[in-house]
Design a protein around this motif. Structure first.
Motif, PDB file in Angstrom:
ATOM      1  N   ASN A   1     -30.485  -2.994   2.518  1.00  0.00           N
ATOM      2  CA  ASN A   1     -30.176  -4.162   3.346  1.00  0.00           C
ATOM      3  C   ASN A   1     -28.936  -4.911   2.872  1.00  0.00           C
ATOM      4  O   ASN A   1     -28.540  -5.890   3.490  1.00  0.00           O
ATOM      5  CB  ASN A   1     -31.372  -5.122   3.357  1.00  0.00           C
ATOM      6  N   ALA A   2     -28.339  -4.466   1.776  1.00  0.00           N
ATOM      7  CA  ALA A   2     -27.149  -5.134   1.243  1.00  0.00           C
ATOM      8  C   ALA A   2     -25.945  -4.814   2.120  1.00  0.00           C
ATOM      9  O   ALA A   2     -25.891  -3.769   2.767  1.00  0.00           O
ATOM     10  CB  ALA A   2     -26.906  -4.681  -0.185  1.00  0.00           C
ATOM     11  N   PRO A   3     -24.967  -5.707   2.167  1.00  0.00           N
ATOM     12  CA  PRO A   3     -23.771  -5.428   2.961  1.00  0.00           C
ATOM     13  C   PRO A   3     -22.856  -4.419   2.268  1.00  0.00           C
ATOM     14  O   PRO A   3     -22.817  -4.342   1.036  1.00  0.00           O
ATOM     15  CB  PRO A   3     -23.086  -6.796   3.070  1.00  0.00           C
ATOM     16  N   ASN A   4     -22.151  -3.645   3.068  1.00  0.00           N
ATOM     17  CA  ASN A   4     -21.112  -2.717   2.615  1.00  0.00           C
ATOM     18  C   ASN A   4     -21.621  -1.668   1.634  1.00  0.00           C
ATOM     19  O   ASN A   4     -21.045  -1.455   0.574  1.00  0.00           O
ATOM     20  CB  ASN A   4     -19.938  -3.499   2.012  1.00  0.00           C
ATOM     21  N   VAL A   5     -22.718  -1.035   1.997  1.00  0.00           N
ATOM     22  CA  VAL A   5     -23.288   0.020   1.152  1.00  0.00           C
ATOM     23  C   VAL A   5     -23.590   1.267   1.985  1.00  0.00           C
ATOM     24  O   VAL A   5     -23.732   1.212   3.198  1.00  0.00           O
ATOM     25  CB  VAL A   5     -24.594  -0.424   0.452  1.00  0.00           C
ATOM     26  N   VAL A   6     -23.694   2.380   1.247  1.00  0.00           N
ATOM     27  CA  VAL A   6     -24.197   3.640   1.801  1.00  0.00           C
ATOM     28  C   VAL A   6     -25.414   4.013   0.978  1.00  0.00           C
ATOM     29  O   VAL A   6     -25.344   4.060  -0.250  1.00  0.00           O
ATOM     30  CB  VAL A   6     -23.140   4.769   1.708  1.00  0.00           C
ATOM     31  N   VAL A   7     -26.534   4.241   1.648  1.00  0.00           N
ATOM     32  CA  VAL A   7     -27.782   4.590   0.964  1.00  0.00           C
ATOM     33  C   VAL A   7     -28.297   5.901   1.544  1.00  0.00           C
ATOM     34  O   VAL A   7     -28.432   6.041   2.758  1.00  0.00           O
ATOM     35  CB  VAL A   7     -28.845   3.485   1.145  1.00  0.00           C
TER      36      VAL A   7
ATOM     37  N   VAL B   1     -29.200   8.798   6.061  1.00  0.00           N
ATOM     38  CA  VAL B   1     -28.068   8.054   5.509  1.00  0.00           C
ATOM     39  C   VAL B   1     -28.037   6.710   6.218  1.00  0.00           C
ATOM     40  O   VAL B   1     -28.004   6.647   7.445  1.00  0.00           O
ATOM     41  CB  VAL B   1     -26.734   8.797   5.712  1.00  0.00           C
ATOM     42  N   ILE B   2     -28.076   5.639   5.436  1.00  0.00           N
ATOM     43  CA  ILE B   2     -27.996   4.282   5.963  1.00  0.00           C
ATOM     44  C   ILE B   2     -26.633   3.714   5.579  1.00  0.00           C
ATOM     45  O   ILE B   2     -26.213   3.843   4.425  1.00  0.00           O
ATOM     46  CB  ILE B   2     -29.117   3.394   5.384  1.00  0.00           C
ATOM     47  N   VAL B   3     -25.975   3.106   6.558  1.00  0.00           N
ATOM     48  CA  VAL B   3     -24.673   2.493   6.314  1.00  0.00           C
ATOM     49  C   VAL B   3     -24.710   1.056   6.836  1.00  0.00           C
ATOM     50  O   VAL B   3     -25.094   0.822   7.981  1.00  0.00           O
ATOM     51  CB  VAL B   3     -23.540   3.279   7.007  1.00  0.00           C
ATOM     52  N   ASN B   4     -24.326   0.120   5.983  1.00  0.00           N
ATOM     53  CA  ASN B   4     -24.156  -1.280   6.378  1.00  0.00           C
ATOM     54  C   ASN B   4     -22.687  -1.630   6.212  1.00  0.00           C
ATOM     55  O   ASN B   4     -22.122  -1.418   5.144  1.00  0.00           O
ATOM     56  CB  ASN B   4     -24.997  -2.208   5.512  1.00  0.00           C
ATOM     57  N   VAL B   5     -22.082  -2.164   7.268  1.00  0.00           N
ATOM     58  CA  VAL B   5     -20.666  -2.501   7.256  1.00  0.00           C
ATOM     59  C   VAL B   5     -20.503  -3.968   7.644  1.00  0.00           C
ATOM     60  O   VAL B   5     -21.090  -4.411   8.628  1.00  0.00           O
ATOM     61  CB  VAL B   5     -19.886  -1.618   8.265  1.00  0.00           C
ATOM     62  N   ASN B   6     -19.731  -4.708   6.890  1.00  0.00           N
ATOM     63  CA  ASN B   6     -19.353  -6.076   7.250  1.00  0.00           C
ATOM     64  C   ASN B   6     -17.851  -6.122   7.458  1.00  0.00           C
ATOM     65  O   ASN B   6     -17.094  -5.763   6.558  1.00  0.00           O
ATOM     66  CB  ASN B   6     -19.735  -7.068   6.152  1.00  0.00           C
TER      67      ASN B   6
ATOM     68  N   PRO C   1     -17.109 -15.919  11.178  1.00  0.00           N
ATOM     69  CA  PRO C   1     -18.197 -15.249  10.453  1.00  0.00           C
ATOM     70  C   PRO C   1     -17.796 -13.829  10.057  1.00  0.00           C
ATOM     71  O   PRO C   1     -16.894 -13.234  10.639  1.00  0.00           O
ATOM     72  CB  PRO C   1     -19.317 -15.207  11.493  1.00  0.00           C
ATOM     73  N   ASP C   2     -18.465 -13.300   9.030  1.00  0.00           N
ATOM     74  CA  ASP C   2     -18.360 -11.863   8.764  1.00  0.00           C
ATOM     75  C   ASP C   2     -19.240 -11.176   9.788  1.00  0.00           C
ATOM     76  O   ASP C   2     -20.379 -11.575  10.008  1.00  0.00           O
ATOM     77  CB  ASP C   2     -18.828 -11.521   7.355  1.00  0.00           C
ATOM     78  N   ILE C   3     -18.714 -10.143  10.399  1.00  0.00           N
ATOM     79  CA  ILE C   3     -19.426  -9.439  11.459  1.00  0.00           C
ATOM     80  C   ILE C   3     -20.007  -8.163  10.857  1.00  0.00           C
ATOM     81  O   ILE C   3     -19.270  -7.323  10.345  1.00  0.00           O
ATOM     82  CB  ILE C   3     -18.473  -9.077  12.620  1.00  0.00           C
ATOM     83  N   GLY C   4     -21.325  -8.012  10.902  1.00  0.00           N
ATOM     84  CA  GLY C   4     -21.971  -6.872  10.277  1.00  0.00           C
ATOM     85  C   GLY C   4     -22.621  -5.927  11.267  1.00  0.00           C
ATOM     86  O   GLY C   4     -22.907  -6.288  12.406  1.00  0.00           O
ATOM     87  N   ALA C   5     -22.814  -4.695  10.817  1.00  0.00           N
ATOM     88  CA  ALA C   5     -23.505  -3.687  11.623  1.00  0.00           C
ATOM     89  C   ALA C   5     -24.292  -2.781  10.677  1.00  0.00           C
ATOM     90  O   ALA C   5     -23.929  -2.589   9.515  1.00  0.00           O
ATOM     91  CB  ALA C   5     -22.516  -2.878  12.438  1.00  0.00           C
ATOM     92  N   HIS C   6     -25.357  -2.224  11.193  1.00  0.00           N
ATOM     93  CA  HIS C   6     -26.269  -1.370  10.439  1.00  0.00           C
ATOM     94  C   HIS C   6     -26.473  -0.086  11.227  1.00  0.00           C
ATOM     95  O   HIS C   6     -26.644  -0.129  12.448  1.00  0.00           O
ATOM     96  CB  HIS C   6     -27.604  -2.088  10.249  1.00  0.00           C
ATOM     97  N   ALA C   7     -26.456   1.053  10.554  1.00  0.00           N
ATOM     98  CA  ALA C   7     -26.716   2.328  11.229  1.00  0.00           C
ATOM     99  C   ALA C   7     -27.478   3.254  10.288  1.00  0.00           C
ATOM    100  O   ALA C   7     -27.315   3.195   9.068  1.00  0.00           O
ATOM    101  CB  ALA C   7     -25.409   2.989  11.657  1.00  0.00           C
ATOM    102  N   ARG C   8     -28.314   4.078  10.884  1.00  0.00           N
ATOM    103  CA  ARG C   8     -29.039   5.107  10.136  1.00  0.00           C
ATOM    104  C   ARG C   8     -28.933   6.413  10.906  1.00  0.00           C
ATOM    105  O   ARG C   8     -29.145   6.449  12.115  1.00  0.00           O
ATOM    106  CB  ARG C   8     -30.499   4.756   9.969  1.00  0.00           C
ATOM    107  N   ALA C   9     -28.618   7.467  10.193  1.00  0.00           N
ATOM    108  CA  ALA C   9     -28.594   8.797  10.795  1.00  0.00           C
ATOM    109  C   ALA C   9     -29.581   9.674  10.031  1.00  0.00           C
ATOM    110  O   ALA C   9     -29.635   9.642   8.800  1.00  0.00           O
ATOM    111  CB  ALA C   9     -27.195   9.403  10.737  1.00  0.00           C
TER     112      ALA C   9
END
Length: 177
Positions: A96-102, A118-123, A139-147
């Motif tokens: 759930n942290a910003p700017n990470v790949v899990v 693969v989970i990617v969070n981008v701000n 604001p910082d604009i964030g997005a979350h994706a999982r493949a």
């Protein structure tokens, strides 16, 4: 007869109240539209990065670091505006942290620890055109994706298949490609 000493006051009220309010609402609308556009860009970057990372989790190699690195490289490649920080690819990140790949094992239960997500969070760092004059910070604009890679019917791994060009009805006679 009546005297008309108030003649022209409507114009003054219009000029002093309606025009500034309309300008302020228009300025807020322009910046909100900019932020919505930035949100779509952040989601695109997250989606493509997660897909690129998941493609590295092929059944034979299961290379976790390669999946992280490919996702981060893809996010950098697709950051058209240049306003997203480099994604952290260190193991053990909070998903759930910003700017990470899990990279994880949580898409298909019962696969004995096989890496399948693969989970990617981008701000993205945003900006304003007008709202800074009103004291509104962008604001910082964030997005979350999982493949996920695999299938529900066969969560072990996707199965490659071959179509024989010579005998398949999918190809016309003489197709060599």
């Amino acid at each position: 007869t009546f005297a008309h000493p108030e003649r022209g006051q409507t114009l003054l009220v219009f000029a002093l109240l309606v025009v500034p309010v309309t300008f302020a609402l228009g300025a807020v609308a322009v910046d909100m539209g900019l932020w919505q556009s930035e949100r779509r860009g952040a989601q695109k970057d997250a989606d493509f990065a997660a897909l690129a990372g998941a493609l590295e989790l092929v059944p034979i190699t299961q290379d976790e670091q390669a999946a992280r690195d490919e996702a981060a490289a893809n996010a950098d490649l697709n950051d058209d505006a240049g306003n997203a920080p480099t994604l952290s690819t260190a193991p053990g990140q909070d998903p759930n942290a910003p700017n990470v790949v899990v990279v994880g094992t949580d898409c298909f239960p019962g696969t004995d620890g096989r890496l399948d997500s693969v989970i990617v969070n981008v701000n993205h760092v945003s900006r304003t055109f007008f709202n800074q004059f009103f004291g509104i910070v962008a604001p910082d604009i964030g997005a979350h994706a999982r493949a996920c890679i695999g299938s529900i019917t066969n969560p072990e791994h996707p199965r490659p298949f071959i179509i024989d060009i010579a005998t398949s009805p999918c190809f016309a006679a003489g197709d060599a490609n």
